[in-house]
Design a protein around this motif. Structure first.
Motif, PDB file in Angstrom:
ATOM      1  N   ILE A  68       0.837  -1.205   0.000  1.00  0.00           N
ATOM      2  CA  ILE A  68       0.000   0.000   0.000  1.00  0.00           C
ATOM      3  C   ILE A  68       0.875   1.259   0.000  1.00  0.00           C
ATOM      4  CG2 ILE A  68      -1.630   1.340   1.397  1.00  0.00           C
ATOM      5  CD1 ILE A  68      -2.842  -1.386   2.232  1.00  0.00           C
ATOM      6  N   ILE A  69       1.939   1.257   0.787  1.00  0.00           N
ATOM      7  CA  ILE A  69       2.857   2.402   0.813  1.00  0.00           C
ATOM      8  C   ILE A  69       3.503   2.596  -0.555  1.00  0.00           C
ATOM      9  CG2 ILE A  69       5.015   3.261   1.798  1.00  0.00           C
ATOM     10  CD1 ILE A  69       4.149   1.851   4.427  1.00  0.00           C
ATOM     11  N   GLU A  70       3.909   1.486  -1.201  1.00  0.00           N
ATOM     12  CA  GLU A  70       4.496   1.593  -2.535  1.00  0.00           C
ATOM     13  C   GLU A  70       3.493   2.164  -3.530  1.00  0.00           C
ATOM     14  OE1 GLU A  70       5.643  -2.416  -3.204  1.00  0.00           O
ATOM     15  OE2 GLU A  70       7.566  -2.164  -2.199  1.00  0.00           O
ATOM     16  N   TYR A  71       2.254   1.726  -3.442  1.00  0.00           N
ATOM     17  CA  TYR A  71       1.220   2.235  -4.338  1.00  0.00           C
ATOM     18  C   TYR A  71       1.018   3.743  -4.142  1.00  0.00           C
ATOM     19  CZ  TYR A  71      -3.185   2.837  -6.758  1.00  0.00           C
ATOM     20  OH  TYR A  71      -4.164   3.287  -7.607  1.00  0.00           O
ATOM     21  N   ILE A  72       0.999   4.182  -2.893  1.00  0.00           N
ATOM     22  CA  ILE A  72       0.836   5.616  -2.615  1.00  0.00           C
ATOM     23  C   ILE A  72       2.021   6.408  -3.154  1.00  0.00           C
ATOM     24  CG2 ILE A  72       0.763   7.318  -0.748  1.00  0.00           C
ATOM     25  CD1 ILE A  72      -0.895   5.232   0.840  1.00  0.00           C
ATOM     26  N   MET A  73       3.245   5.891  -2.969  1.00  0.00           N
ATOM     27  CA  MET A  73       4.425   6.596  -3.468  1.00  0.00           C
ATOM     28  C   MET A  73       4.413   6.682  -4.986  1.00  0.00           C
ATOM     29  SD  MET A  73       7.665   5.578  -1.065  1.00  0.00           S
ATOM     30  CE  MET A  73       7.544   3.825  -1.286  1.00  0.00           C
ATOM     31  N   LEU A  74       4.064   5.581  -5.654  1.00  0.00           N
ATOM     32  CA  LEU A  74       4.042   5.603  -7.115  1.00  0.00           C
ATOM     33  C   LEU A  74       2.884   6.427  -7.648  1.00  0.00           C
ATOM     34  CD1 LEU A  74       5.026   1.941  -7.978  1.00  0.00           C
ATOM     35  CD2 LEU A  74       6.403   3.996  -8.224  1.00  0.00           C
ATOM     36  N   ASN A  75       1.777   6.439  -6.933  1.00  0.00           N
ATOM     37  CA  ASN A  75       0.626   7.224  -7.350  1.00  0.00           C
ATOM     38  C   ASN A  75       0.921   8.720  -7.241  1.00  0.00           C
ATOM     39  OD1 ASN A  75      -1.902   7.550  -8.362  1.00  0.00           O
ATOM     40  ND2 ASN A  75      -2.928   7.346  -6.383  1.00  0.00           N
ATOM     41  N   ALA A  76       1.698   9.100  -6.245  1.00  0.00           N
ATOM     42  CA  ALA A  76       2.039  10.511  -6.062  1.00  0.00           C
ATOM     43  C   ALA A  76       2.946  11.021  -7.176  1.00  0.00           C
ATOM     44  CB  ALA A  76       2.715  10.705  -4.710  1.00  0.00           C
ATOM     45  N   LYS A  77       3.740  10.126  -7.754  1.00  0.00           N
ATOM     46  CA  LYS A  77       4.685  10.543  -8.787  1.00  0.00           C
ATOM     47  C   LYS A  77       4.256  10.149 -10.199  1.00  0.00           C
ATOM     48  CE  LYS A  77       7.376  12.534  -6.042  1.00  0.00           C
ATOM     49  NZ  LYS A  77       7.448  13.963  -6.035  1.00  0.00           N
ATOM     50  N   ASN A  78       3.053   9.617 -10.339  1.00  0.00           N
ATOM     51  CA  ASN A  78       2.494   9.236 -11.643  1.00  0.00           C
ATOM     52  C   ASN A  78       3.388   8.258 -12.406  1.00  0.00           C
ATOM     53  OD1 ASN A  78       0.194  10.818 -11.321  1.00  0.00           O
ATOM     54  ND2 ASN A  78       1.269  12.633 -12.087  1.00  0.00           N
ATOM     55  N   TYR A  79       3.928   7.272 -11.712  1.00  0.00           N
ATOM     56  CA  TYR A  79       4.691   6.206 -12.351  1.00  0.00           C
ATOM     57  C   TYR A  79       3.746   5.150 -12.889  1.00  0.00           C
ATOM     58  CZ  TYR A  79       9.288   7.631 -10.675  1.00  0.00           C
ATOM     59  OH  TYR A  79      10.448   8.295 -10.467  1.00  0.00           O
ATOM     60  N   LYS A  81       2.085   1.708 -12.922  1.00  0.00           N
ATOM     61  CA  LYS A  81       1.685   0.898 -11.779  1.00  0.00           C
ATOM     62  C   LYS A  81       1.988  -0.596 -11.960  1.00  0.00           C
ATOM     63  CE  LYS A  81      -0.368   4.463  -9.860  1.00  0.00           C
ATOM     64  NZ  LYS A  81      -0.074   5.497 -10.813  1.00  0.00           N
ATOM     65  N   CYS A  82       2.657  -0.975 -13.049  1.00  0.00           N
ATOM     66  CA  CYS A  82       2.885  -2.397 -13.310  1.00  0.00           C
ATOM     67  C   CYS A  82       3.745  -3.031 -12.212  1.00  0.00           C
ATOM     68  CB  CYS A  82       3.502  -2.600 -14.679  1.00  0.00           C
ATOM     69  SG  CYS A  82       5.139  -1.914 -14.879  1.00  0.00           S
ATOM     70  N   ILE A  83       4.663  -2.265 -11.617  1.00  0.00           N
ATOM     71  CA  ILE A  83       5.496  -2.797 -10.536  1.00  0.00           C
ATOM     72  C   ILE A  83       4.626  -3.187  -9.354  1.00  0.00           C
ATOM     73  CG2 ILE A  83       7.341  -2.244  -8.911  1.00  0.00           C
ATOM     74  CD1 ILE A  83       8.377  -0.248 -10.987  1.00  0.00           C
ATOM     75  N   VAL A  84       3.683  -2.342  -9.024  1.00  0.00           N
ATOM     76  CA  VAL A  84       2.803  -2.628  -7.890  1.00  0.00           C
ATOM     77  C   VAL A  84       1.903  -3.816  -8.200  1.00  0.00           C
ATOM     78  CG1 VAL A  84       1.007  -1.694  -6.397  1.00  0.00           C
ATOM     79  CG2 VAL A  84       2.897  -0.263  -7.096  1.00  0.00           C
ATOM     80  N   TYR A  85       1.438  -3.927  -9.439  1.00  0.00           N
ATOM     81  CA  TYR A  85       0.590  -5.064  -9.797  1.00  0.00           C
ATOM     82  C   TYR A  85       1.376  -6.371  -9.725  1.00  0.00           C
ATOM     83  CZ  TYR A  85      -2.582  -1.450 -11.445  1.00  0.00           C
ATOM     84  OH  TYR A  85      -3.391  -0.357 -11.523  1.00  0.00           O
ATOM     85  N   ILE A  86       2.614  -6.341 -10.185  1.00  0.00           N
ATOM     86  CA  ILE A  86       3.459  -7.532 -10.098  1.00  0.00           C
ATOM     87  C   ILE A  86       3.712  -7.889  -8.639  1.00  0.00           C
ATOM     88  CG2 ILE A  86       5.791  -8.410 -10.559  1.00  0.00           C
ATOM     89  CD1 ILE A  86       5.689  -6.760 -13.173  1.00  0.00           C
ATOM     90  N   LEU A  87       3.997  -6.898  -7.820  1.00  0.00           N
ATOM     91  CA  LEU A  87       4.195  -7.151  -6.392  1.00  0.00           C
ATOM     92  C   LEU A  87       2.919  -7.664  -5.726  1.00  0.00           C
ATOM     93  CD1 LEU A  87       6.447  -4.239  -5.164  1.00  0.00           C
ATOM     94  CD2 LEU A  87       6.953  -6.654  -5.120  1.00  0.00           C
ATOM     95  N   PHE A  88       1.775  -7.166  -6.148  1.00  0.00           N
ATOM     96  CA  PHE A  88       0.511  -7.626  -5.594  1.00  0.00           C
ATOM     97  C   PHE A  88       0.303  -9.110  -5.908  1.00  0.00           C
ATOM     98  CE2 PHE A  88      -4.112  -8.262  -5.897  1.00  0.00           C
ATOM     99  CZ  PHE A  88      -4.450  -7.968  -4.584  1.00  0.00           C
ATOM    100  N   VAL A  89       0.564  -9.505  -7.143  1.00  0.00           N
ATOM    101  CA  VAL A  89       0.446 -10.923  -7.517  1.00  0.00           C
ATOM    102  C   VAL A  89       1.466 -11.749  -6.747  1.00  0.00           C
ATOM    103  CG1 VAL A  89       0.740 -12.541  -9.435  1.00  0.00           C
ATOM    104  CG2 VAL A  89      -0.533 -10.430  -9.781  1.00  0.00           C
ATOM    105  N   PHE A  90       2.692 -11.237  -6.629  1.00  0.00           N
ATOM    106  CA  PHE A  90       3.726 -11.948  -5.871  1.00  0.00           C
ATOM    107  C   PHE A  90       3.315 -12.116  -4.410  1.00  0.00           C
ATOM    108  CE2 PHE A  90       7.695 -11.813  -3.351  1.00  0.00           C
ATOM    109  CZ  PHE A  90       8.281 -12.985  -3.824  1.00  0.00           C
ATOM    110  N   ASN A  91       2.745 -11.071  -3.811  1.00  0.00           N
ATOM    111  CA  ASN A  91       2.315 -11.152  -2.412  1.00  0.00           C
ATOM    112  C   ASN A  91       1.136 -12.103  -2.238  1.00  0.00           C
ATOM    113  OD1 ASN A  91       4.279  -9.484  -1.455  1.00  0.00           O
ATOM    114  ND2 ASN A  91       3.014  -7.667  -1.424  1.00  0.00           N
TER     115      ASN A  91
END
Length: 135
Positions: A68-79, A81-91
């Motif tokens: 969730i923290i990673e998602y907020i950080m990436l959302n703030a910088k408009n990166y 989101k594929c990294i977060v989706y991959i991490l979500f599947v991994f988690n």
């Protein structure tokens, strides 16, 4: 800028090396009795109560808080989101693994859980560095 690219390359190499080491460690634990005895001794001495059911629930909560923290950080910088989706599947897969298997089914279960935590931390620090760099 070049230092950050080197940090990302090193972290990706570290993830690959951790994967290879874990794979070799698993194969050696199956084929070599000395390695199996060593793992059994380390399991009994280092991890008696750390990875109980309650401990696994706490680790799962921590992993998803990091996500969730990673998602907020990436959302703030408009990166992307594929990294977060991959991490979500991994988690999700990691959580299924942690609650489906145990030390009776996979002899290096504790080391696999530590591996999952290390992968998440490495990727978390990668995203944190990107976030702080752009700030």
């Amino acid at each position: 800028m070049k230092n950050f690219k080197n940090i990302f390359k090193i972290s990706n190499i570290l993830i690959v090396l951790l994967t290879v080491v874990l794979w070799v460690w698993n194969n050696l634990s199956i084929s070599r009795m000395g390695v199996a005895r060593h793992i059994h001794y380390k399991n009994a001495s280092l991890f008696p109560k750390i990875f109980s059911h309650t401990g696994l629930i706490i680790l799962t909560i921590i992993l998803f808080l990091i996500l969730i923290i990673e998602y907020i950080m990436l959302n703030a910088k408009n990166y992307k989101k594929c990294i977060v989706y991959i991490l979500f599947v991994f988690n999700i897969l990691s959580t299924i693994f942690m609650f489906t298997y145990d030390i009776k089914k996979i002899f290096i279960f504790y080391y696999v859980v530590i591996y999952i935590i290390l992968i998440n931390l490495i990727l978390f620090f990668e995203i944190l560095i990107k976030y702080l760099k752009k700030k």
